[in-house]
Design a protein around this motif. Structure first.
Motif, PDB file in Angstrom:
ATOM      1  N   THR A  60       0.829  -1.203   0.000  1.00 46.54           N
ATOM      2  CA  THR A  60       0.000   0.000   0.000  1.00 46.54           C
ATOM      3  C   THR A  60       0.866   1.257   0.000  1.00 46.54           C
ATOM      4  OG1 THR A  60      -0.155  -0.198   2.420  1.00 46.54           O
ATOM      5  CG2 THR A  60      -1.957  -1.133   1.116  1.00 46.54           C
ATOM      6  N   VAL A  61       2.022   1.201   0.656  1.00 46.86           N
ATOM      7  CA  VAL A  61       2.937   2.348   0.663  1.00 46.86           C
ATOM      8  C   VAL A  61       3.468   2.613  -0.733  1.00 46.86           C
ATOM      9  CG1 VAL A  61       5.229   3.124   1.427  1.00 46.86           C
ATOM     10  CG2 VAL A  61       3.597   2.217   3.089  1.00 46.86           C
ATOM     11  N   ALA A  62       3.878   1.558  -1.426  1.00 42.91           N
ATOM     12  CA  ALA A  62       4.403   1.724  -2.783  1.00 42.91           C
ATOM     13  C   ALA A  62       3.346   2.293  -3.720  1.00 42.91           C
ATOM     14  CB  ALA A  62       4.925   0.395  -3.313  1.00 42.91           C
ATOM     15  N   MET A  63       2.096   1.884  -3.543  1.00 45.40           N
ATOM     16  CA  MET A  63       1.032   2.410  -4.400  1.00 45.40           C
ATOM     17  C   MET A  63       0.861   3.915  -4.195  1.00 45.40           C
ATOM     18  SD  MET A  63      -0.075   0.023  -6.391  1.00 45.40           S
ATOM     19  CE  MET A  63       1.675  -0.375  -6.462  1.00 45.40           C
ATOM     20  N   GLN A  64       1.070   4.381  -2.976  1.00 44.33           N
ATOM     21  CA  GLN A  64       1.020   5.826  -2.718  1.00 44.33           C
ATOM     22  C   GLN A  64       2.220   6.530  -3.330  1.00 44.33           C
ATOM     23  OE1 GLN A  64       0.790   6.043   1.554  1.00 44.33           O
ATOM     24  NE2 GLN A  64      -1.249   5.094   1.637  1.00 44.33           N
ATOM     25  N   LEU A  65       3.399   5.917  -3.236  1.00 43.21           N
ATOM     26  CA  LEU A  65       4.605   6.509  -3.813  1.00 43.21           C
ATOM     27  C   LEU A  65       4.487   6.657  -5.324  1.00 43.21           C
ATOM     28  CD1 LEU A  65       7.483   4.677  -1.894  1.00 43.21           C
ATOM     29  CD2 LEU A  65       6.936   7.109  -1.782  1.00 43.21           C
ATOM     30  N   LYS A  66       3.802   5.719  -5.953  1.00 42.64           N
ATOM     31  CA  LYS A  66       3.691   5.741  -7.405  1.00 42.64           C
ATOM     32  C   LYS A  66       2.820   6.889  -7.918  1.00 42.64           C
ATOM     33  CE  LYS A  66       4.648   0.931  -8.691  1.00 42.64           C
ATOM     34  NZ  LYS A  66       5.278   1.113  -9.996  1.00 42.64           N
ATOM     35  N   GLN A  67       2.214   7.654  -7.011  1.00 45.00           N
ATOM     36  CA  GLN A  67       1.459   8.830  -7.423  1.00 45.00           C
ATOM     37  C   GLN A  67       2.380  10.001  -7.750  1.00 45.00           C
ATOM     38  OE1 GLN A  67      -1.874   8.445  -7.895  1.00 45.00           O
ATOM     39  NE2 GLN A  67      -1.359   6.343  -7.283  1.00 45.00           N
ATOM     40  N   GLN A  68       3.645   9.904  -7.360  1.00 38.07           N
ATOM     41  CA  GLN A  68       4.603  10.973  -7.641  1.00 38.07           C
ATOM     42  C   GLN A  68       5.674  10.470  -8.592  1.00 38.07           C
ATOM     43  OE1 GLN A  68       7.371  11.765  -4.215  1.00 38.07           O
ATOM     44  NE2 GLN A  68       5.874  10.535  -3.077  1.00 38.07           N
ATOM     45  N   PRO A  69       6.317  11.378  -9.323  1.00 36.77           N
ATOM     46  CA  PRO A  69       7.338  10.952 -10.288  1.00 36.77           C
ATOM     47  C   PRO A  69       8.511  10.257  -9.607  1.00 36.77           C
ATOM     48  CG  PRO A  69       6.670  13.231 -10.681  1.00 36.77           C
ATOM     49  CD  PRO A  69       6.081  12.828  -9.364  1.00 36.77           C
ATOM     50  N   MET A  70       9.109   9.322 -10.334  1.00 33.69           N
ATOM     51  CA  MET A  70      10.319   8.678  -9.851  1.00 33.69           C
ATOM     52  C   MET A  70      11.464   9.694  -9.846  1.00 33.69           C
ATOM     53  SD  MET A  70      12.253   6.280  -8.758  1.00 33.69           S
ATOM     54  CE  MET A  70      11.266   4.788  -8.785  1.00 33.69           C
ATOM     55  N   ARG A  71      12.268   9.682  -8.791  1.00 33.17           N
ATOM     56  CA  ARG A  71      13.424  10.563  -8.712  1.00 33.17           C
ATOM     57  C   ARG A  71      14.526   9.871  -7.926  1.00 33.17           C
ATOM     58  NH1 ARG A  71      10.009  12.326  -4.630  1.00 33.17           N
ATOM     59  NH2 ARG A  71      11.016  12.497  -2.584  1.00 33.17           N
ATOM     60  N   GLU A  72      15.729  10.350  -8.068  1.00 31.55           N
ATOM     61  CA  GLU A  72      16.861   9.794  -7.352  1.00 31.55           C
ATOM     62  C   GLU A  72      16.626   9.904  -5.849  1.00 31.55           C
ATOM     63  OE1 GLU A  72      20.479   7.843  -7.088  1.00 31.55           O
ATOM     64  OE2 GLU A  72      19.433   8.411  -8.934  1.00 31.55           O
ATOM     65  N   GLY A  73      16.787   8.790  -5.121  1.00 30.18           N
ATOM     66  CA  GLY A  73      16.641   8.796  -3.671  1.00 30.18           C
ATOM     67  C   GLY A  73      15.230   8.578  -3.175  1.00 30.18           C
ATOM     68  N   LEU A  74      14.268   8.429  -4.083  1.00 32.15           N
ATOM     69  CA  LEU A  74      12.887   8.224  -3.643  1.00 32.15           C
ATOM     70  C   LEU A  74      12.746   6.923  -2.856  1.00 32.15           C
ATOM     71  CD1 LEU A  74       9.907   9.128  -3.714  1.00 32.15           C
ATOM     72  CD2 LEU A  74       9.673   7.829  -5.851  1.00 32.15           C
ATOM     73  N   ILE A  75      13.437   5.874  -3.312  1.00 31.94           N
ATOM     74  CA  ILE A  75      13.372   4.583  -2.628  1.00 31.94           C
ATOM     75  C   ILE A  75      14.709   4.342  -1.938  1.00 31.94           C
ATOM     76  CG2 ILE A  75      12.913   2.112  -2.859  1.00 31.94           C
ATOM     77  CD1 ILE A  75      10.578   3.768  -3.743  1.00 31.94           C
TER      78      ILE A  75
END
Length: 521
Positions: free
Chosen positions: A268-283
């Motif tokens: 569920t956390v990853a699904m929320q993260l996927k609402q924003q663009p991928m960027r360096e350091g996001l994960i």
């Protein structure tokens, strides 16, 4: 005197530079060595006294003779034959025979004939699904569709020791930033018209598979999937960060790559993260910890069932997760097989492992990557049980992923996850043939099928590690005995240690515009 001494030093330095450049130029002009060929090459071969592993049923057909004619299996009879004079006779001495193996996620280079192909064959890999390609007609570093088609044709004729490439991929399509400035603008995929032009362009290059990558946005993915479907091309590759699994299923993407798929999709956390663009350091490691702690089993089962119903294939490449799990293990970092890897790549691999080790723990000091690998293995077992079709791949030459033997490393992770040896074997034989649409000619050992066979001293249905006990190989009807397979391994080790090959690799990378663009990003 000082002035004269400085002049002499400068002159000697200049002479050294000129000499060095001259020697470098000479080395780069030296023709590349070709790997050893088959021990026997001809039209008719019989393998006597072998046990055939049926990759559909898991049964073993004991004491058989396999008759091969013009690169195909002519017939299968009882053992103890006396062939006609025009058949080359090989006694299998009780070997177990399986179909030639497939590595379904590789990245081939112009130097793969020297560095990778011999190792693939030495470990029974006769088919590669290459998941890379060239943006334009040629590239100094990357193997293009024309290269792979030529190598396959030469392998079938016995002129080259190379696995067979049945499908041809594009360069990774990644939203536009991957495209050098002087390349055609449509490759940046900024409009639906660009997608149509991009598809036509890759068709002219002999490509049948468009590789999707992380940074494609939803609009770009939709343009690409529509244009590909209209042209009869398939999509395969990464799940773009902001494209949903539902979108991939609706677009009928053929396969999704890598073990992160359900780590993200079931969180569920990853699904929320996927609402924003991928960027360096996001994960980072702390986010990975949150992803581990937010897994939703019901959501996971729902998505796996949807993939299974749509027949969207998964290539887990668990070896790409193993690097993080084992980066601190000295035995892993000192694998003897590193002698088969060029110095330049070894240096990059060790630096990658250092980085993984340094960022491998969360704020509480708890390592996360071993847990990620373990969870991905659990998800693999669940996915297979729910009917998700899988194909085994390695991602060679990704860090610490070895050509040929790496496939058995991958399959060992599958059996550790709870797959049976038969299922692991099927993921590298029968199922890839089904994926590629060539089940009529590959994936099992039957009359009429292509003569790509692996002879083993032990039964892989009892222990998948038996795939390491290679006694011989048939490639397109051509016979490689055990000494010749060892000669192929020795050849690759010699090439990897060669100064000429290392210089060639570095020079070809420097001259590749797409490679330079990737590093610039």
């Amino acid at each position: 005197m000082l002035r004269a001494g400085v002049q002499k030093a400068l002159w000697l330095g200049l002479c050294s530079v000129i000499t060095g450049l001259f020697l470098l130029g000479v080395m780069l002009l030296i023709p590349l060595a070709e790997p050893p060929g088959p021990a026997w090459s001809g039209d008719a071969l019989v393998l006597d006294n072998v046990h055939i592993v049926d990759t559909r049923s898991g049964e073993v057909l004991q004491n058989r003779a396999i008759w091969l004619k013009q690169g195909r299996i002519e017939q299968i009879t009882a053992a103890g034959v006396k062939p006609a004079a025009d058949y080359h006779y090989v006694s299998g001495q009780g070997s177990y025979v399986v179909p030639g193996l497939w590595d379904n996620h590789s990245h081939s280079l112009k130097l793969s004939p020297q560095l990778h192909h011999p190792l693939y064959l030495a470990h029974g890999v006769t088919y590669l699904r290459d998941m890379s390609g060239c943006m334009t007609l040629d590239d100094s570093l990357i193997a293009c569709a024309a290269d792979r088609q030529r190598w396959s044709q030469q392998a079938r004729s016995g002129q080259r020791s190379s696995p067979l490439y049945l499908q041809q991929s594009s360069f990774a399509i990644n939203g536009g930033a991957e495209v050098p400035a002087d390349f055609p603008a449509f490759l940046r995929l900024q409009t639906a018209a660009d997608a149509i032009a991009l598809v036509r362009h890759y068709q002219t290059l002999g490509v049948d598979t468009l590789k999707t990558y992380e940074l494609l946005n939803p609009a770009q993915y939709q343009w690409l999937s529509t244009a590909a479907a209209n042209a009869g091309l398939q999509l395969a590759g990464h799940q773009p960060w902001r494209v949903t699994l539902v979108d991939l299923i609706q677009a009928r993407q053929r396969s999704i790559e890598h073990g992160r798929l359900f780590l993200f999709e079931c969180s569920t956390v990853a699904m929320q993260l996927k609402q924003q663009p991928m960027r360096e350091g996001l994960i980072n490691s702390d986010v990975w910890r949150e992803i581990l702690q937010s897994q939703d089993p019901a959501l996971c089962q729902q998505k796996m069932r949807a993939m299974a119903a749509a027949r969207v294939w998964w290539s887990p490449t668990l070896l790409t997760l193993q690097l993080g799990a084992k980066a601190a293990d000295p035995a892993f970092r000192q694998d003897p097989r590193l002698s088969q890897v060029p110095w330049l790549l070894r240096t990059l691999w060790q630096a990658d492992a250092d980085a993984m080790q340094n960022r491998g723990a969360d704020q509480q000091g708890r390592p996360v990557h071993a847990e990620l690998l373990k969870l991905a293995q659990q998800q693999l077992k669940q996915a297979v049980a729910l009917g998700v079709p899988i194909i085994a791949g390695t991602d060679n030459p990704d860090s610490f992923v070895f050509a040929g033997s790496g496939l058995i490393d991958e399959l060992a992770l599958y059996t550790q996850a709870g797959l049976t040896p038969l299922q692991a074997l099927q993921s590298a034989t029968l199922w890839p043939a089904q994926y590629a649409g060539v089940e009529a000619t590959a994936g099992t050992i039957e009359a009429g099928k292509d003569a790509n066979l692996l002879l083993l001293s032990a039964n892989p249905l009892q222990q998948i590690q038996a795939l390491r006990q290679v006694e011989g190989l048939v490639l397109a009807g051509h016979w490689y005995d055990k000494p010749q397979l060892q000669a192929l391994q020795n050849f690759s080790s010699t090439q990897a240690a060669s100064l000429t090959i290392n210089l060639q690799l570095a020079w070809s990378a420097l001259r590749s515009s797409p490679f330079r663009q990737q590093f610039a990003d």
